[in-house]
Structures are given as structure tokens and as C-alpha cells.
Design an enzyme around this catalytic site. Structure first.
Site, PDB file in Angstrom:
ATOM      1  N   HIS A  57       0.019   8.211   4.257  1.00 59.27           N
ATOM      2  CA  HIS A  57      -0.006   6.973   3.477  1.00 59.27           C
ATOM      3  C   HIS A  57      -0.291   5.750   4.350  1.00 59.27           C
ATOM      4  O   HIS A  57      -0.460   4.662   3.847  1.00 59.27           O
ATOM      5  CB  HIS A  57       1.308   6.817   2.705  1.00 59.27           C
ATOM      6  CG  HIS A  57       1.487   7.891   1.684  1.00 59.27           C
ATOM      7  ND1 HIS A  57       2.608   8.008   0.915  1.00 59.27           N
ATOM      8  CD2 HIS A  57       0.667   8.905   1.283  1.00 59.27           C
ATOM      9  CE1 HIS A  57       2.482   9.062   0.105  1.00 59.27           C
ATOM     10  NE2 HIS A  57       1.312   9.620   0.321  1.00 59.27           N
ATOM     11  N   HIS A  66       0.447  20.050   1.879  1.00 59.87           N
ATOM     12  CA  HIS A  66       1.051  20.434   0.590  1.00 59.87           C
ATOM     13  C   HIS A  66       1.621  21.844   0.634  1.00 59.87           C
ATOM     14  O   HIS A  66       2.465  22.200  -0.176  1.00 59.87           O
ATOM     15  CB  HIS A  66       0.013  20.296  -0.536  1.00 59.87           C
ATOM     16  CG  HIS A  66      -0.307  18.859  -0.830  1.00 59.87           C
ATOM     17  ND1 HIS A  66      -1.412  18.450  -1.526  1.00 59.87           N
ATOM     18  CD2 HIS A  66       0.358  17.714  -0.509  1.00 59.87           C
ATOM     19  CE1 HIS A  66      -1.425  17.135  -1.638  1.00 59.87           C
ATOM     20  NE2 HIS A  66      -0.367  16.659  -1.014  1.00 59.87           N
TER      21      HIS A  66
HETATM   22  C1  HEM Z   1       6.460  15.751  -0.214  1.00 61.25           C
HETATM   23  C2  HEM Z   1       5.863  16.060  -1.262  1.00 61.25           C
HETATM   24  C3  HEM Z   1       4.451  15.653  -1.637  1.00 61.25           C
HETATM   25  C4  HEM Z   1       4.028  15.398  -2.890  1.00 61.25           C
HETATM   26  C5  HEM Z   1       4.865  15.457  -4.147  1.00 61.25           C
HETATM   27  C6  HEM Z   1       2.623  15.048  -2.806  1.00 61.25           C
HETATM   28  C7  HEM Z   1       1.835  14.707  -3.900  1.00 61.25           C
HETATM   29  C8  HEM Z   1       0.557  14.261  -3.817  1.00 61.25           C
HETATM   30  C9  HEM Z   1      -0.231  13.816  -4.934  1.00 61.25           C
HETATM   31  C10 HEM Z   1       0.211  13.773  -6.392  1.00 61.25           C
HETATM   32  C11 HEM Z   1      -1.434  13.430  -4.462  1.00 61.25           C
HETATM   33  C12 HEM Z   1      -2.609  12.879  -5.257  1.00 61.25           C
HETATM   34  C13 HEM Z   1      -3.492  14.014  -5.649  1.00 61.25           C
HETATM   35  C14 HEM Z   1      -4.775  13.575  -6.327  1.00 61.25           C
HETATM   36  O1  HEM Z   1      -4.698  13.092  -7.453  1.00 61.25           O
HETATM   37  O2  HEM Z   1      -5.844  13.734  -5.743  1.00 61.25           O
HETATM   38  C15 HEM Z   1      -1.408  13.624  -3.037  1.00 61.25           C
HETATM   39  C16 HEM Z   1      -2.438  13.297  -2.192  1.00 61.25           C
HETATM   40  C17 HEM Z   1      -2.414  13.527  -0.837  1.00 61.25           C
HETATM   41  N1  HEM Z   1      -1.440  14.176  -0.117  1.00 61.25           N
HETATM   42 FE1  HEM Z   1       0.366  14.697  -0.807  1.00 61.25          FE
HETATM   43  N2  HEM Z   1       2.218  15.111  -1.508  1.00 61.25           N
HETATM   44  C18 HEM Z   1       3.307  15.492  -0.746  1.00 61.25           C
HETATM   45  C19 HEM Z   1       3.305  15.723   0.611  1.00 61.25           C
HETATM   46  C20 HEM Z   1       2.208  15.637   1.434  1.00 61.25           C
HETATM   47  C21 HEM Z   1       2.182  16.016   2.819  1.00 61.25           C
HETATM   48  C22 HEM Z   1       3.357  16.625   3.565  1.00 61.25           C
HETATM   49  C23 HEM Z   1       0.924  15.752   3.274  1.00 61.25           C
HETATM   50  C24 HEM Z   1       0.332  15.946   4.648  1.00 61.25           C
HETATM   51  C25 HEM Z   1       0.964  16.351   5.707  1.00 61.25           C
HETATM   52  C26 HEM Z   1       0.169  15.194   2.175  1.00 61.25           C
HETATM   53  C27 HEM Z   1      -1.139  14.774   2.239  1.00 61.25           C
HETATM   54  C28 HEM Z   1      -1.825  14.211   1.190  1.00 61.25           C
HETATM   55  C29 HEM Z   1      -3.105  13.556   1.329  1.00 61.25           C
HETATM   56  C30 HEM Z   1      -3.914  13.360   2.605  1.00 61.25           C
HETATM   57  C31 HEM Z   1      -3.462  13.116   0.059  1.00 61.25           C
HETATM   58  C32 HEM Z   1      -4.671  12.274  -0.321  1.00 61.25           C
HETATM   59  C33 HEM Z   1      -4.172  10.849  -0.440  1.00 61.25           C
HETATM   60  C34 HEM Z   1      -5.203   9.846  -0.855  1.00 61.25           C
HETATM   61  O3  HEM Z   1      -6.393  10.119  -0.799  1.00 61.25           O
HETATM   62  O4  HEM Z   1      -4.779   8.750  -1.234  1.00 61.25           O
HETATM   63  N3  HEM Z   1       0.976  15.148   1.076  1.00 61.25           N
HETATM   64  N4  HEM Z   1      -0.198  14.142  -2.676  1.00 61.25           N
END
Ligand code: HEM
Ligand SMILES: [Ca+2]
Length: 769
Positions: free
Chosen positions: A252, A489
Site C-alpha cells: 500500500h 495472498h
Molecule cells: C491480509 C489480507 C489481505 C486482503 C484481505 C487483501 C485483499 C486485497 C484486495 C481486495 C485487493 C484488490 C483486488 C482487486 O480488485 O484487484 C488486493 C490487491 C492487492 N493485494 Fe492484497 N490483500 C491482503 C494481503 C496482501 C498481501 C499480504 C500482499 C502482498 C504481500 C498483498 C498484495 C496485494 C497487491 C499488490 C494488490 C494490488 C493493489 C493495487 O493495485 O492497488 N495483499 N488485496
């Protein structure tokens, strides 16, 4: 190849030539030996145009007119959808949470960018139709590009910051980091493409067909076949939950991709719409749910396309997405990405950030949260996703408290410092500390040793490490955000918990019951936050592999009607929405052997195990169809790393760019912007464990908090860890007022005032570069 280039050059010339010369050029083209039938066709189209069709400049003007008209029609349709109440969703529903997921404080900027992005794309498509010149040909013809830029300028330019080279701090939005191209890495710009986009029409329409001509498999089907964890709960034997959670906190910092909104900033519903209206809306790309799905009974999962931005300097290009975060690892998820956000988050005195009496994030009434008990409220931070899970909010809270702890101490050490100086100096320290934690503590657990060395990612101790390369574009790559870094994820557990000192669990709750619940942290008189922290230090995260737990794969944002999303299906669909080329293209880009067949021998899926190969071959008709997210996540892990070789390459390259392309990299020996040797040394010893210790009631901790406690990493009292030596920032009295004489910040461009002048300036700039 030579012939092809020559043709491109001639095309460009011809479009601008007088009638007589045009005819001559047409003749010369006719005499060419052609290299392919397709190319011959293109040449004939141009020839006809040149011989008596519309002038190129008229075609461009006409295309833009059509695009503007289409935008008006689309806006009207969105208004009708809004007025009809079709899109209305209740607060707290799963659909509402998804639409609230991305940063909205600066939504007007996204709207401006998205409108311009639309007009650019639509006009390009129209021009392609009128002229017969495909986008990839146009992009390589500098005269055509120049002509296009002139026409499209009023509809694409966004303000380019004017930089003040004497300003010692990072700007709020990351602009002016690079003096040659001040928009590199700046928030609210298009993401970076390392490979040309893969859209089925070359411009805008996602990849929906297999190379065999059949339809691509549904992302939900792929999710079920390849990524289903079958309720298994494999754990990473050595790493703590803090490791997973810091990964999300970090992502983020470098990316925030907004999705489209309807009229009046409303949500967009794509299911239950007749196909014609759905297509007309342009933002809809719902995920088909296969029949007999065990979890989802509606054949359609909502999916709204990401908002788009025109390319820098109005270059003609396929659809590209926005990054609302500054690309640099600079703590923008803590401080926000604009002066407006920063002002909102700052207290306005003592260099402090707003914080409640209980030490929580400030109240933000427009936030995305579910309040379950009186006294709870939604949190505000530099990134609106801060409470998606309480373990993420824990890190936001800890860093907020750390900022204020350091600011108070710095104010005492340098009582003559103003609010502004204390704030900026503290922000600079937090930025340096974050970079050190990322590169020295976190990244070496993701990438293997050889790769860290190969890419120059290791931290150095005891001296400066000046690595800045002004030619390197540090803008976050679309492929990193849209696929590679989402490897995290697979580390998400099904259950979160409260822990007690000594490693005992107080409680456990399914992750889906914790989404957007600030109450999990604020409960028990605020102890919830410390308990979440204790638990993260003592529990392992889910294994990083091809499987993703049901907590997010089936129950993402589950509401009280039991409705939810599948995060894996969304990730795959997002890759297609963003035009990410498939897995094989990235393997080639990374210098890995491309996959030719579904076997595991030479030419096959050599980086996959047998089980994954079977699952991939059950899902896809052809190896060239494999989506990057699926192909990458299902690779066998490299020795000593958390991902396979393809994701390791894409992640490694990104972190290299953020290190070498950042003028404010904490190890650079730059007098104006860098740290003194003593400051640098103490930053290098400020560990995440100490930051957790200092800002919670946790009093014993393992020094390496991304690893579980063990014989070599056993818990020690917090006071045994060295604290940051803030006396390194004590300003000798003879230097006072000289060093910190307030230098005016870089002027912030005004977004609502978009005159043609901006473009001219930008263009001169790039030409000079
Ligand atoms: C802890 C629980 C987590 C939840 C509930 C979560 C949920 C989400 C959701 C809902 C999205 C948006 C998906 C979309 O509409 O394209 C997202 C994007 C993303 N997540 Fe997670 N995530 C989590 C943890 C992580 C972790 C641990 C990582 C990496 C180590 C990660 C990396 C990313 C990245 C890189 C994106 C794209 C963000 C963007 O382009 O703005 N997430 N995630
Ligand atoms: Ca950032």
C-alpha cells in the site's frame, strides 16, 4: 526488419506530404517487396488514403470529436443508472466494501484522469478505424505521434510539477524525485509497462479468447481448479504472521489502483444487467461463475474495471491504469499522497500526526468500516485500505505512534524547530527506517540470496551506498501490482487471533469476521491492538504456494447475507482488465525458457510440479493462455525464496527500480537530502521489533519479528534492543537557521486548471531529455 522500419518512416512522411509527393511515395510503396500479407494490406490502406482520402489531421480531429461525443453519451447513461437506483447497494454489503476499497480522498483527480484516459483511448480506436494504422505502428512513427500529440493535448495533459532543486524533502506525492522527468513515481499517474499491453483489440478490450480461438477459462474456474486450498492449513514453518502483514502494508506504499465509479461517485453493478447496457457502461467486466460452483450460486461475480490515465506527454498507447500512491517506498500509506491528504492527517503542531487519546488512528467518517459497538469509528490514514484486516491496521497504528514518538523527542532535542521542520524530519526518518526494514529484514526472506546479490538489493553497513541512477524509471510497474506482488495472498490465513505474552492464544476468529472491523483493535480498552500484535509475532503465516485459503478465496468481504468475493478470481480478472501479457510472455522477458507444452520435460512447465501441471492443463487449452497470476503463483519456489523464478524476477526488478531510481534512497550520500553518517548508522539499527516494542504494551519480542521465535531468535526484553539515537539529529547551535532555513516546497500543480500550456512545457522537457 529494415524494410518494416522504412515503411513506418514512409507512412509518417506520407501523411504529411503534399499531394504530388504523396503520389510519388505511394508509387515507392507499391514497388516495395512486402514482408507479409498483413503488412501489404496496411500499406494499401494508407496508399488509398494518401491518394485521395481524408487528410490525416482531419482524421485525428474527427476521431477526437467522436470520442467526446461518446464520453457525453456514457456520462448520460451513468446518470440514468444512478437515477434509476439500479446501482444502489447498502452500506456494509460485500459490494459496498469492494467499491470502498480504494483511496477516495482525491477522487476528483481520478475522475479527471479517467475521463482523459477514456477520450484518448476512444479517439485512438476511432483513428485506427479511419486510417487503418494500428496502434503499434503509430507508436513507432515519430511524426504520426507528434501530430497526434498536437491534436490530443487539450484532452490529455495533466499538470507537470515545477521542481525546486533546493527543497530538501520528498514532496507529498512523490513528484520531482527525478528532475528530468518529475512525474516518475508521482501519485496519480499511469502505471509503468515493461511489456506492451495485451488487449484483444490491441487497445482496450481485455483478453477473452484463447490462442485456439475458444473462450479463455473463467477466472473462478481457474481459482477452483488451481488455487483451491481444500481447507488445508499449511503453514510456513519459520516465518511469522508479521511477515505476511508487513507485505500488505508495504504494497500500500507503492500502489493503489482505483476502480471506476458511477455518476456522483456511486458504485457500479455489472451483474443482472442486460448485455447491451453492460457493454455500453464500459466499466463492467463481470466474472462468470461456472455452474455447480460450491460457494457462489449467482452465475455472475461483480467486477468493475480499474480507472485509467492517459500516458505521459500524450503518447498514443493502449489502456493503462492509475497508481494513486507514490511509487517510492516513502511511507505514503502513512502520510498520504498529496498536500491535501497530509494536511488532513497532520495535527498542525509539534510535527505530530493526528492520533486519538488511546493512540489510535484519527476518525475518518467517510471510511470503509463496520462499527459493532458504541465508541468505535472508522480510521483515517494515508491509505484508505488501512482496516481491511485488523492486523494491517495494527501496523498503521504502530507507525503512527512511532512518528509521534520521534516527533516529540526531536522537538525536545531541537526546541527551535517549527511544526513543519519536525514533521518533515520525522517523515524523512520514518521513510529511511522503512526502506531499511524492507531491504534488510523483509525482502531477504522473499527473494533468495543469489538473487538479492545479483540485483544489488542487499543493504550495506558502515558507509554510504550511493546508488542513484537518474535514468531509471521507478514508477510502479503494472505487472508488479496487477500480479506478481499479489503472491502474498497465498500467505493469508483463515483465522486471525489474539495472543498473550508467552505465545498463548486468547482467542481465534475467522478472518472474514474481521474485515473492516476497527473494533477488533479498539476492544478491551484498546488491548485488542496489543493482542493482535502478540499473535502476529507467535503464529506462522500460511504457506506461500499455489493455494489460497478460503478466508479470501471464498469469503472475501462476506456480509451478513453471506455474500462475498473470490480474491483469486478477482486477481486473474484484474490481470486481464489491465492487459497484462500472459505467463509465457513474462517468462521470456525474465530470460526464462518459454513453455511450449503441458509436459514437465524440456520445453514444458519446467518450474512446476506434477500436480500443478495437471491442474493447469485441466484449466487451460493452450500454454500461451496461462494467466500470469496463475502461472506464476503455481511455480515451484526457488531455493531460499517464497516465490517461483518468474515472480522472483518481477519482484526483484521492482525493488531494484525503487532503490536505484529513488533520489531520496536512504543510503545515498547527498548533502541536501541524505542523512549524516551517524544518522544513517542508527537508522540501520532500528528494527521493526523495536518499533513494535516502543509503541505497544508488548515487552518481550524476538529480534527478527518476521521470523518466529526460535533458538536463534528467542524473545528478549524490549529494552535489550537498541533504540534509535535521535541525538544524531541534534542541530549544533552554529548551524541553526542556516541548515533548516525554511525553503519553499515544490509548488503543487493545480489540477482543476488544465490549460494547453502544460503540455507544451512537458513536451519541451522530454525533447531536451
Ligand atoms: C491480509 C489480507 C489481505 C486482503 C484481505 C487483501 C485483499 C486485497 C484486495 C481486495 C485487493 C484488490 C483486488 C482487486 O480488485 O484487484 C488486493 C490487491 C492487492 N493485494 Fe492484497 N490483500 C491482503 C494481503 C496482501 C498481501 C499480504 C500482499 C502482498 C504481500 C498483498 C498484495 C496485494 C497487491 C499488490 C494488490 C494490488 C493493489 C493495487 O493495485 O492497488 N495483499 N488485496
Ligand atoms: Ca509510496
Amino acid at each position: 526488419m529494415i524494410i518494416y522500419n522504412l515503411w513506418i518512416f514512409q507512412t509518417g512522411l506520407m501523411l504529411r506530404a503534399t499531394m504530388t509527393t504523396k503520389l510519388l511515395l505511394v508509387a515507392s510503396i507499391v514497388c516495395f517487396t512486402v514482408i507479409s500479407g498483413k503488412d501489404r494490406q496496411k500499406r494499401e490502406v494508407i496508399g488509398t488514403l494518401a491518394g485521395g482520402g481524408m487528410h490525416i489531421s482531419d482524421m485525428m480531429a474527427q476521431s477526437i470529436k467522436i470520442a467526446l461525443k461518446d464520453w457525453a453519451i456514457r456520462t448520460e447513461l451513468e446518470k440514468q443508472m444512478y437515477l434509476s437506483g439500479f446501482d444502489k447497494v447498502s452500506k456494509g454489503s460485500y459490494l459496498w466494501h469492494r467499491s470502498m476499497f480504494m483511496n477516495l480522498k482525491e477522487y476528483s483527480k481520478v475522475q479527471v484522469l479517467n475521463q482523459k484516459g477514456f477520450i484518448n483511448l476512444r479517439a485512438l480506436a476511432e483513428f485506427e478505424k479511419l486510417s487503418g494504422v494500428p496502434i503499434h505502428v503509430m507508436q513507432n512513427d515519430f511524426k504520426l505521434v507528434e501530430e497526434w500529440q498536437k491534436h490530443i493535448a487539450p484532452y490529455c495533459e495533466c499538470p507537470i510539477p515545477k521542481c525546486n532543486p533546493k527543497y530538501p524533502y520528498r514532496t507529498a506525492d512523490g513528484g520531482c524525485n527525478n528532475f528530468h522527468v518529475p512525474t516518475w513515481g508521482q501519485a496519480n499517474r499511469a502505471q509503468l509497462r515493461w511489456l506492451p499491453a495485451a488487449y484483444s483489440d490491441g487497445l482496450n478490450v481485455p483478453r477473452i479468447h484463447s490462442v485456439t480461438g475458444a473462450s479463455l477459462p473463467s477466472p473462478r474456474l481457474i481459482s477452483n481448479v488451481v488455487h483451491n486450498a481444500h481447507m488445508s492449513d499449511f503453514r510456513e514453518p519459520k516465518q511469522s504472521m508479521m511477515m505476511m502483514q508487513f507485505g500488505q502494508f508495504l504494497d500500500h506504499d507503492f500502489v493503489g489502483t482505483p476502480t471506476n465509479r458511477g455518476f456522483n461517485n456511486s458504485q457500479i453493478q455489472c451483474c443482472d444487467l442486460d448485455p447491451t447496457t453492460r457493454d455500453k457502461r464500459g466499466s463492467c467486466f463481470p466474472i462468470p461463475v461456472p455452474p455447480k460452483d460450491k460457494r457462489f450460486h449467482n452465475p455472475c461475480m461483480n467486477f468493475v474495471r480499474s480507472s485509467i490515465a492517459p500516458e505521459l506527454y500524450c503518447k498514443p498507447a493502449p489502456r493503462n491504469q492509475i497508481n494513486q500512491q507514490s511509487s517510492f517506498i516513502d511511507g505514503s500509506m502513512i502520510y498520504g499522497n498529496s498536500m491535501k491528504e497530509q494536511t488532513y492527517l497532520r495535527l498542525g503542531k509539534g510535527g505530530l500526526l493526528k492520533m486519538t487519546d488511546g493512540g489510535f488512528l484519527p476518525r475518518y467518517d467517510d471510511g470503509d468500516c463496520i462499527m459493532e459497538s458504541p465508541g468505535e469509528y472508522c480510521f483515517g490514514a494515508g491509505d484508505d485500505r488501512n482496516t481491511i484486516v485488523p492486523s494491517l491496521a495494527f501496523l498503521h497504528i504502530v507507525f503512527l505512534r512511532e512518528h509521534n514518538r520521534l516527533a516529540v523527542a526531536l522537538g525536545k532535542i531541537n526546541p527551535h524547530w517549527t511544526d513543519e521542520i519536525i514533521f518533515q524530519e520525522t517523515r524523512k526518518i520514518i521513510g529511511g527506517v522503512l526502506q531499511h526494514i524492507v531491504y534488510a529484514e523483509w525482502l531477504p526472506l522473499v527473494l533468495n540470496k543469489e538473487f538479492m546479490t545479483l540485483y544489488g538489493l542487499n543493504s550495506v553497513y558502515g558507509k554510504y551506498n550511493t546508488v542513484y541512477n537518474e535514468k531509471l524509471d521507478p514508477t510502479t510497474a503494472n505487472v508488479m501490482a496487477g500480479a506478481a506482488f499479489r503472491f502474498g495472498h497465498s500467505m493469508i490465513p483463515n483465522f486471525l487471533g489474539y495472543g498473550a505474552p508467552g505465545g498463548n492464544k486468547i482467542a481465534e476468529f475467522p478472518i472474514y469476521k474481521t474485515y473492516n472491523r476497527p473494533g477488533v483493535l479498539m476492544s478491551h480498552g484498546g488491548k485488542g491492538n496489543d493482542w493482535i500484535g502478540e499473535w502476529m509475532l507467535d503464529d506462522s503465516h500460511a504457506k506461500s504456494d499455489r493455494c489460497v485459503n478460503d478466508g479470501v478465496r471464498n469469503y472475501l468481504f462476506m456480509d451478513h447475507h453471506g455474500k462475498s468475493f473470490d480474491l483469486v478470481a478477482v486477481n486473474i480478472q484484474r490481470g486481464r482488465d489491465h492487459g497484462l501479457p500472459p505467463y509465457n510472455a513474462w517468462r521470456k522477458w525474465c530470460g526464462l525458457p518459454p513453455v511450449i507444452h503441458f509436459g514437465h520435460g524440456p520445453g514444458g512447465l519446467v518450474d512446476h510440479d506434477k500436480e500443478s501441471i495437471i491442474r493447469l492443463s485441466k484449466s487451460y487449452k493452450h500454454v500461451d493462455d496461462i494467466d500470469l497470476y496463475t502461472g506464476g503463483l503455481s511455480e515451484r519456489r526457488v531455493k531460499g525464496g517464497l516465490t517461483g523464478p518468474t515472480f522472483q524476477c518481477l519482484i526483484g526488478k521492482s525493488f531494484a527500480n525503487w532503490k536505484f531510481g529513488d533520489r531520496f534512497w536512504y543510503e545515498n550520500d547527498f548533502k541536501l537530502t541524505g542523512f549524516s553518517p551517524r544518522q544513517l548508522e542508527t537508522i540501520r539499527h532500528h528494527k521493526i521489533s523495536k518499533i513494535i516494542c516502543e509503541n505497544t504494551k508488548i515487552d518481550h519480542i524476538q529480534p527478527d519479528s518476521f521470523l518466529l521465535p526460535s533458538e536463534h531468535n528467542h524473545k528478549i526484553p524490549c529494552h535489550a534492543l537498541p533504540d534509535i539515537d535521535l541525538l544524531a539529529w541534534a542541530e549544533p547551535s552554529e548551524l541553526r537557521t542556516n541548515v533548516f532555513f525554511p525553503v519553499p516546497a515544490n509548488p503543487v500543480p493545480i489540477w482543476s486548471n488544465l490549460g494547453p500550456g502544460h503540455f507544451q512545457e512537458a513536451y519541451k522537457h522530454i525533447a531536451a531529455y
